[in-house]
Design a protein around this motif. Sequence first.
Motif, short mmCIF file in Angstrom:
data_model
loop_
_atom_site.label_atom_id
_atom_site.label_comp_id
_atom_site.label_asym_id
_atom_site.label_seq_id
_atom_site.Cartn_x
_atom_site.Cartn_y
_atom_site.Cartn_z
N THR A 29 -38.77 -13.69 -20.86
CA THR A 29 -37.69 -14.67 -20.95
C THR A 29 -36.35 -13.94 -20.84
N SER A 58 -37.90 -23.73 -20.11
CA SER A 58 -38.65 -23.17 -21.24
C SER A 58 -40.10 -23.64 -21.22
N TRP A 59 -40.34 -24.90 -20.84
CA TRP A 59 -41.73 -25.38 -20.82
C TRP A 59 -42.53 -24.70 -19.71
N THR A 61 -42.12 -21.59 -18.84
CA THR A 61 -42.45 -20.28 -19.41
C THR A 61 -43.62 -20.41 -20.37
N ARG A 62 -43.60 -21.43 -21.24
CA ARG A 62 -44.71 -21.63 -22.18
C ARG A 62 -46.01 -21.86 -21.44
N ARG A 63 -45.93 -22.69 -20.40
CA ARG A 63 -47.14 -22.99 -19.62
C ARG A 63 -47.65 -21.72 -18.94
N ARG A 65 -47.44 -18.73 -19.99
CA ARG A 65 -48.02 -17.82 -20.97
C ARG A 65 -49.32 -18.34 -21.57
N GLN A 66 -49.56 -19.63 -21.43
CA GLN A 66 -50.78 -20.20 -21.99
C GLN A 66 -52.01 -19.79 -21.19
#
Length: 190
Positions: A29, A58-59, A61-63, A65-66
């Motif tokens: 990030t 941001s979502w 990035t979260r996706r 990393r999942q």
Amino acid sequence: MNPPPPVTSDPNEAVTPETLRKDYEAGATVDELVATSGLSYGTVLNRLHEAGTEMRTSWQTRRMRQDPQARRRLAAHLRTLYEKHGATLTELAAGAGETRRSARRLLIEAGGTVRTTQQTLRIRAAARAAERHKLALSLRARYEAGATVPELATDCNYSPATVYRLLHQTGTPMRPQHRHGPARRDGKRP
């Protein structure tokens, strides 16, 4: 004008826009790049833009990393709940620990289509009607096996009038009602 790139722990490697872009595209990030590079937030953003980096939300990035398999399984599960069981987006979000927006996104990722409110209401009404018909058939079977309407009403926590209505909806042949008044002396009822 941007300051010259600071030198990292390795004196031969400077923090260039290209190295920032490479780290960012690998999943870092902007905040993590600020912490590792020693540059300000604005400078990191400027260098990323200078290198032609496509920025993520941001979502995203979260996706990224999942675990992709877990995400696909969750999306498929939510689609099943939505399409086969008539769940709403709010119910999906609550069940998955997500927001309505992310539940909607997962549903679309799994190939589902979002319903209108009216479509959801129709599905729910049809499901209630099916449950009520199933209950009515169950009451009919018990009534024909010898249970009385007051017993059925007590067992189902319905009024006797509702039980009668459900029995009539299934076409149940009704037994004659008994008169429970006092008997006359000659043995006949009044």
